[in-house]
Design a protein around this motif. Sequence first.
Motif, PDB file in Angstrom:
ATOM      1  N   ALA A  84     -12.803 -15.685 -14.681  1.00 49.81           N
ATOM      2  CA  ALA A  84     -11.695 -15.018 -14.858  1.00 49.81           C
ATOM      3  C   ALA A  84     -10.957 -14.876 -13.531  1.00 49.81           C
ATOM      4  O   ALA A  84     -11.538 -14.078 -12.507  1.00 49.81           O
ATOM      5  N   VAL A 121      -8.524 -13.515 -10.854  1.00 49.73           N
ATOM      6  CA  VAL A 121      -7.578 -12.218 -10.951  1.00 49.73           C
ATOM      7  C   VAL A 121      -6.570 -12.421  -9.595  1.00 49.73           C
ATOM      8  O   VAL A 121      -6.879 -12.545  -8.512  1.00 49.73           O
ATOM      9  N   GLU A 136     -15.361 -12.339 -12.172  1.00 50.36           N
ATOM     10  CA  GLU A 136     -13.878 -12.384 -11.800  1.00 50.36           C
ATOM     11  C   GLU A 136     -13.958 -13.093 -10.457  1.00 50.36           C
ATOM     12  O   GLU A 136     -14.683 -12.809  -9.544  1.00 50.36           O
ATOM     13  N   LEU A 183     -13.940  -5.816  -8.767  1.00 50.72           N
ATOM     14  CA  LEU A 183     -14.007  -6.956  -9.443  1.00 50.72           C
ATOM     15  C   LEU A 183     -15.212  -7.217 -10.472  1.00 50.72           C
ATOM     16  O   LEU A 183     -16.290  -6.790  -9.677  1.00 50.72           O
TER      17      LEU A 183
END
Length: 580
Positions: free
Chosen positions: A476, A478, A564, A560
């Motif tokens: 993921a 970010v 992430e 995080l």
Amino acid sequence: MTGRQPRIDYVTKDYEGFKQGMLNQIPLLLPDWTDRGEADFGVVLIELVAYVADILSYYQDRVANEAFLATATQRRSVTELLRLIGYQIDPGLAASAVVHVDVTTDLDVGPDELPFQVRTAGRPGEVEVTFEVIQPFSLRPANNEIPLAAIPALPAGTAAVELPPGAHRLVPGYRVYLEERPAQPARPRRSPPLTVTGVRRLVSGDDEISWLPPLPASFQPGATVLRGNNIVATHGVTVADEPVYVADGTPGQRFTLARTPVTHLLRTEDTRRRRSRPELEVRVDGAPWRQVESLSASGPADLHYTTEIDENDVMTVVFGTGARGSVPTAGAEVRARYRIGLGVVGNVGPDVLTVPTSLAAVAAVTNPFAAEGGADRESTEEAKIAGPGSVIAQERAVTLEDYELLAAGVEGVGKARARVGLRGGYKVVQVFIAPENPLTVPPPPPSDDLRATVARRLESRMPVNRMAGVEVLDPAYVPIDITVEVHLTAEASRSQAVEEVRGLLTGLLSFSAQDFGRPVRAGEVFSALFPLDGVEFVLLRELRRRDRPAGGSEFADVPLADHELAFAGTIVVVPLGGGR
């Protein structure tokens, strides 16, 4: 002398200490000896003994240091210590190059005519480098150069052209490249190497030649040709006259190759530790024997051998003991055929491999692209780190760190993070991977092929009945938005300051600087911008994830999750003060 024992300082290690220690014993052992002058014969003997003791003390320390990997400095010591844990210092790799060959007639080169050599011209002051083609190949005059003037256009992204059947003799799997010749004498512009993926006959009667990858840039058809007849050559020279070794029938026989360094090429198969394989063929009474990494899994009848490389790059061939690997019988003739040459010296530039083996059909040769892949042997310091690291996981995935190390070792993986998850009520290992060094923002997800490769590697090394399986997942990404006020001195340039600050903040959030689950801290922002010429102070106005609402403390860190990975979002630099 009878009542007192001499006190010996066992910590003494140097000449002065030994000398003084012996002089201190004179009043206790020989009280009548009162002359301490340098001309005294007894003092001379003491100095000689201290001198020899100093040398022996140095040797003693060095031997002790060389017995431990952390303190060893000699390459031989490091080599032998790492051999105890089954680690062989990486010998290096031979470079490879694509070689284009123009021929006058059809040329089919079989195993009996190999190797086909091509070398540099041997200019004064330069080392002559020889490459060899060791696989059979076929070349056709029609593929020397194929004009593309009839093609309407060759824009970037082109992955196919249409050619008359008589203009080529290409087949799938051939390597080709485009070459655009400039109007004035200059180096031609070339596409990267392309692989022909298909040759399809169209209704019009022409052949559609498709390739991968697509062209990265456009070419002018009128000045461009398609060049085939490209083969891969690797750095090295074949040694075919190695002296014959006559076996004596004893277990664990070994013989040493006469020339160094033995050429090593990158392995194509998966292996536990060694990334390369030697270009070596061993025959016993004409029968080929197979090299293995270790004889521990070899049976009494297996025709296996292994190799060792010492600190001087000398390779030794080691046969089995009878229980682990077969033993060459007494009187058997052992012949070795191998190649020598490797290292960065083989990474030659383009168009320098121009001197071929004398073949009647060969008109000209060149390497259109620079050779690559050549690597020098592993240094002692590198081996002291890599050796112990190779046995931490032992190529088995037990801990989450093992999964991360194994995943990160797959080519194309830049970062990896493992955690335990659930699938259908059962525990699975979830491994998040990010492609190596992405240049795009936001970073791209891993490809399906890369995920499948990582999954196969991990599943083959995970313990039985410990987990329900492995899931290789996308990370993921970010985006992190940062807004800073930069207060400048009167003489500072606003535009230059803004550019420099933005570059530093972008670097702070770059792929190489971040890791899975690592929070972005406000302190790191200030640290990245201090000290900076022309900047009096900096105020952090915003540091947040883009997917979270604005607000809160300007000094709040950005947490995080473990799957992430942060990257640079919108970076706003507000300059205050300074010159125009």
